[in-house]
Design an enzyme around this catalytic site. Structure first.
Site, PDB file in Angstrom:
ATOM      1  N   PHE A   1       0.810  -1.216   0.000  1.00 20.85           N
ATOM      2  CA  PHE A   1       0.000   0.000   0.000  1.00 20.85           C
ATOM      3  C   PHE A   1       0.847   1.273   0.000  1.00 20.85           C
ATOM      4  O   PHE A   1       0.383   2.331  -0.425  1.00 20.85           O
ATOM      5  CB  PHE A   1      -0.952   0.001   1.207  1.00 20.85           C
ATOM      6  CG  PHE A   1      -0.371   0.493   2.498  1.00 20.85           C
ATOM      7  CD1 PHE A   1      -0.699   1.746   2.999  1.00 20.85           C
ATOM      8  CD2 PHE A   1       0.479  -0.311   3.248  1.00 20.85           C
ATOM      9  CE1 PHE A   1      -0.184   2.195   4.203  1.00 20.85           C
ATOM     10  CE2 PHE A   1       0.998   0.125   4.457  1.00 20.85           C
ATOM     11  CZ  PHE A   1       0.665   1.388   4.934  1.00 20.85           C
ATOM     12  N   LYS A   2       2.083   1.162   0.445  1.00 19.16           N
ATOM     13  CA  LYS A   2       2.911   2.357   0.526  1.00 19.16           C
ATOM     14  C   LYS A   2       3.277   2.898  -0.851  1.00 19.16           C
ATOM     15  O   LYS A   2       3.670   4.057  -0.987  1.00 19.16           O
ATOM     16  CB  LYS A   2       4.147   2.060   1.380  1.00 19.16           C
ATOM     17  CG  LYS A   2       3.732   1.789   2.824  1.00 19.16           C
ATOM     18  CD  LYS A   2       4.840   1.307   3.713  1.00 19.16           C
ATOM     19  CE  LYS A   2       4.267   1.014   5.100  1.00 19.16           C
ATOM     20  NZ  LYS A   2       5.279   0.550   6.054  1.00 19.16           N
ATOM     21  N   ASP A   3       3.116   2.070  -1.884  1.00 17.19           N
ATOM     22  CA  ASP A   3       3.318   2.560  -3.253  1.00 17.19           C
ATOM     23  C   ASP A   3       2.366   3.714  -3.570  1.00 17.19           C
ATOM     24  O   ASP A   3       2.707   4.608  -4.349  1.00 17.19           O
ATOM     25  CB  ASP A   3       3.077   1.441  -4.268  1.00 17.19           C
ATOM     26  CG  ASP A   3       4.127   0.344  -4.208  1.00 17.19           C
ATOM     27  OD1 ASP A   3       5.261   0.628  -3.781  1.00 17.19           O
ATOM     28  OD2 ASP A   3       3.812  -0.798  -4.587  1.00 17.19           O
TER      29      ASP A   3
ATOM     30  N   LEU B   1       3.738   6.945  -1.657  1.00 20.10           N
ATOM     31  CA  LEU B   1       5.110   7.280  -2.008  1.00 20.10           C
ATOM     32  C   LEU B   1       5.273   7.603  -3.487  1.00 20.10           C
ATOM     33  O   LEU B   1       6.121   8.416  -3.858  1.00 20.10           O
ATOM     34  CB  LEU B   1       6.044   6.138  -1.598  1.00 20.10           C
ATOM     35  CG  LEU B   1       6.380   6.145  -0.100  1.00 20.10           C
ATOM     36  CD1 LEU B   1       7.000   4.835   0.335  1.00 20.10           C
ATOM     37  CD2 LEU B   1       7.324   7.305   0.226  1.00 20.10           C
TER      38      LEU B   1
ATOM     39  N   THR C   1       8.129  -0.078   3.449  1.00 21.72           N
ATOM     40  CA  THR C   1       8.420   1.330   3.181  1.00 21.72           C
ATOM     41  C   THR C   1       9.674   1.498   2.326  1.00 21.72           C
ATOM     42  O   THR C   1       9.710   2.287   1.386  1.00 21.72           O
ATOM     43  CB  THR C   1       8.595   2.116   4.496  1.00 21.72           C
ATOM     44  OG1 THR C   1       7.367   2.088   5.212  1.00 21.72           O
ATOM     45  CG2 THR C   1       8.972   3.564   4.221  1.00 21.72           C
TER      46      THR C   1
END
Length: 486
Positions: free
Chosen positions: A112-114, A117, A145
């Protein structure tokens, strides 16, 4: 829109200032001075928007058009999502027994951090190109991350990124997604310590104001406001996908269940709630349960040690974004937050004031899940749906499966459970493909995409950080050496 430190000792900055910061100079975290309030008409208008369009609308509330013109902002966000595998960027899977799973993992690294970021990387590039500036990005990771941050800036000539990972405590795939990126601006360090231990040298370097300024040091961890901002869209999209109607008064409530580690995602949920979105929030953790204890008992204190679990990205004892949540709930009382956080920093133990604890427990539900609970949820979801959950998503599914069908005080969770007619959405932060060991432990068969398989035969590169070394000194030396080449 200006941003202030949760501890009140720093002058307000604009979005660009918050974007290029790590911690605020006074040790706090940047937050918007005012949270926008949305009315029913806006919610109704937004209800038909795609995830991509929701991100654009939300970002435009926190980034002034003078700073990034709206058309340019739209283009940056479109560019950020251009590498996502799903046409809708995120996807809601409606499964049996009321289990709704919002898949946030269709980006390059399957996490999900894509989402946040990739956008943050575009915002950075916009300002850096405009000002012909170079920055040094310093990131600690418990799993996802690091690879998402690397993918957001790899190959960029005006950014160098330094990533610390806890050697042996990420999955093999998570490590390979970082160590196989052979780019001149990517520097990966494999530290023999846990997630909280690798945060210490990072904090130390950011606290050295002269060094941080000389090397243009910044962070892409969720201390960075830009990541929180983009993640607010998860909650609006989940709500609009799961609410039965927007024509009733009051608007229906949707419960959103959030696997929680450092607390950035649940912070975004608290902001969405404050903006007027009618959601209930459940923060779910593994056996590293500081957030659960804080919600239930006001006990924001470290355990003796970090426990290694199947949900490894959540193996965190110091969830720094709790500071943002407490600041919001205290009515933006910076003096109180400064006092509380300094007490916690000194003793690693804090009992919340009664009024603040009451507000927190009214805002969040919580539970913790053991590895056995995680495996059980993974198995049940597969048996009922032939659908593989990652262990972090399974923590949320465990909460869902554990709720009774009528309103009552649940004895295990010590929290109020609501009528089953309240829709519930579980956020899924990663693909099961990244956690093959957990899938096998659940007695299931991993489904591995070819991009993941290819990592195992690629060249790797990283620098070891051994116990006994001064990690901050090693990092400082490497960063200064790279900075001399600018």
């Amino acid at each position: 829109m200006e941003y202030v430190s949760t501890r009140g000792g720093t002058r307000a900055v604009g979005f660009e200032g918050a974007l290029f910061s790590g911690y605020a100079p006074d040790g706090g975290l940047f937050m918007p001075q005012q949270i926008p309030s949305l009315n029913r008409d806006t919610l109704r208008r937004w209800s038909s928007l795609s995830y991509r369009e929701l991100v654009k609308e939300l970002c435009s509330l926190f980034i002034t058009a003078e700073l990034i013109p709206r058309n340019t902002l739209n283009d940056l966000i479109d560019r950020a999502f251009s590498r996502f595998r799903h046409k809708d960027v995120v996807h809601l899977s409606r499964l049996k027994n009321g289990l709704n799973v919002l898949e946030l993992w269709h980006g390059v690294t399957y996490a999900f951090k894509d989402l946040s970021l990739s956008c943050t990387g575009q915002f950075l590039q916009y300002f850096l190109e405009k000002k012909q500036k170079h920055v040094t990005i310093l990131v600690g990771t418990s799993g996802d991350t690091g690879s998402s941050a690397i993918e957001s800036v790899r190959g960029q000539k005006n950014m160098d990124i330094f990533v610390l990972l806890p050697k042996g405590l990420c999955t093999q795939i998570q490590e390979l997604q970082m160590t196989t990126v052979i780019e001149n601006n990517v520097h990966v360090f494999s530290a023999h310590g846990n997630s909280d231990e690798i945060d210490e040298p990072i904090k130390e370097l950011f606290a050295d104001v002269n060094f941080a300024r000389k090397c243009n040091l910044m962070s892409l961890n969720s201390i960075n406001w830009s990541r929180i901002m983009v993640q607010i869209a998860h909650y609006f999209y989940a709500y609009f996908q799961c609410t039965p109607s927007l024509d009733t008064t009051p608007l229906p409530v949707v419960e959103i269940v959030v696997p929680t580690g450092g607390g950035g995602n649940i912070t975004a949920g608290c902001i969405a709630q404050k903006m007027g979105l009618p959601i209930r929030l459940a923060a779910v953790v593994n056996t590293n349960d500081i957030i659960h204890r804080t919600v239930q008992h006001g006990d924001f204190s470290l355990s003796e040690s970090v426990k290694a679990t199947l949900a490894s990205a959540m193996d965190i004892q110091e969830p720094y974004n709790v500071e943002r949540i407490l600041w919001l709930l205290s009515g933006c009382d910076s003096l109180l937050i400064k006092t509380l956080m300094e007490q916690f920093s000194a003793s690693k133990s804090l009992k919340l004031p009664e009024d603040l604890h009451r507000k927190l427990s009214e805002t969040l539900r919580s539970c913790s899940a053991s590895d056995e609970d995680i495996v059980g949820a993974m198995r049940r979801c597969w048996e009922e749906n032939q659908y593989l959950l990652c262990p972090h998503s399974a923590v949320a599914a465990h909460y869902h499966y554990s709720q009774p069908d009528r309103a009552c005080l649940h004895p295990k969770f010590s929290c109020f459970s609501f009528l089953s007619s309240t829709p519930r959405c579980c956020l899924a932060p990663a693909s099961a493909a990244k956690f093959q060991d957990a899938v096998l432990r659940a007695g299931l068969v991993p489904q591995i995409p070819p991009e993941i398989t290819a990592l195992t035969v690629m060249e790797t590169r990283s620098t070891p950080l051994e116990r006994g070394q001064d990690w901050a000194q090693v990092l400082q030396g490497r960063i200064e050496a790279v900075a001399q080449q600018w």
